[in-house]
Design an enzyme around this catalytic site. Structure first.
Site, short mmCIF file in Angstrom:
data_model
loop_
_atom_site.label_atom_id
_atom_site.label_comp_id
_atom_site.label_asym_id
_atom_site.label_seq_id
_atom_site.Cartn_x
_atom_site.Cartn_y
_atom_site.Cartn_z
N TYR A 76 41.07 39.68 32.23
CA TYR A 76 40.51 38.40 31.81
C TYR A 76 39.52 38.61 30.67
CZ TYR A 76 42.54 36.09 35.92
OH TYR A 76 43.41 35.58 36.86
N GLU A 77 39.23 37.54 29.96
CA GLU A 77 38.40 37.59 28.76
C GLU A 77 37.00 38.12 29.02
OE1 GLU A 77 36.99 34.41 25.33
OE2 GLU A 77 38.73 33.96 26.58
N SER A 78 36.52 38.01 30.23
CA SER A 78 35.18 38.48 30.57
C SER A 78 35.08 40.00 30.62
CB SER A 78 34.76 37.90 31.93
OG SER A 78 35.77 38.11 32.91
N GLY A 79 36.19 40.69 30.43
CA GLY A 79 36.18 42.14 30.43
C GLY A 79 36.57 42.77 31.75
#
Length: 256
Positions: free
Chosen positions: A49-52
């Protein structure tokens, strides 16, 4: 039917994913489809996911990229700068899974505004990482509910580049990735025409007619030479998806 249109759409989208995929996951319907794939036919898929959060295996569907569930169940979590510079721009994702508010016949997406940019009717959440995902992932899968409000002749704003004006537009801009290769809706599955790159119906969901597809699309729909019927969801697919949604509802209540 023992399933509804949203279940058909989510299950059809999940089937497109492979066990070997490294997938950049969008929140909402993309997340549901990706996690269904992980819990059924693709247990070794890597979801990021984009949050890492890398190789996360959430027990409930996250409400946002900042949901603690993603970090709690991830193999590791890296800074967002590293996520985009090293992982995404480094070409390490085989698939990006996105949704949108509007889409056109060449699978360009709008998640920014409905109406004029300076004075919009609706201001949407924005692109986030989607513009980079659509450019740098090996290929893009899109999942969206189909209606004339969302499937439009001309986007109010181009947030994420699909096939641009069609043909070799991506290549002319220097994009080496495939772009959108599959669009799954609650009515059908679309894939790009090999020459024009226009999204073309290749499979129609059970019980759906061509008239229904026409009535819910803002452009003249094209069909592949051999259009198939999408296989109906299996009992296992339905039960796993419903259990995921039930757990999510219990954890998040009405917010889910």
């Amino acid at each position: 039917m023992a399933y509804n249109a949203n279940e058909m759409m989510t299950i059809a989208a999940a089937r497109a994913l492979r066990n070997s995929d490294i997938c950049f996951v969008g929140i909402g319907m993309p997340s549901a489809a990706c996690n269904l794939a992980r819990l059924t036919h693709a247990p070794d898929i890597t979801l990021i996911y984009e949050s890492g959060t890398i190789a996360t295996k959430p027990d409930v569907l996250p409400l946002s990229i900042g949901d603690g569930e993603l970090c709690d169940t991830a193999l590791t979590t890296v800074p967002v700068v590293e996520m985009f510079r090293y992982w995404l721009q480094g070409g390490r994702f085989s698939v990006g899974f996105l949704g949108g508010a509007q889409i056109d016949r060449f699978a360009n997406l709008n998640t920014t505004v409905v109406g004029p940019y300076g004075k919009p009717k609706t201001r949407l959440p924005g692109g986030g990482g989607a513009p980079e995902i659509s450019s740098a992932c090996g290929e893009i899968f899109i999942i969206m509910r189909q209606s004339t409000r969302s499937f439009v002749e001309k986007l109010d704003f181009v947030t994420s580049f699909g096939h641009g004006e069609g043909g070799d537009h991506r290549t002319r801009l220097g994009l080496a990735t495939k772009g959108p290769t599959k669009l799954v809706t609650d009515l059908a599955i679309f894939e790009p025409d090999p020459a024009t790159r226009e999204m073309t119906v290749t499979s129609i969901h059970p019980g759906v007619t061509r008239d229904a597809i026409k009535a819910n699309t803002g452009w003249a729909v094209r069909y592949a030479a051999n259009v198939t019927e999408t296989p109906a969801p299996t009992e296992r697919e339905r039960s796993v998806l419903r259990e995921v949604h039930a757990r999510t509802a219990r954890a998040h209540g009405d917010a889910a």
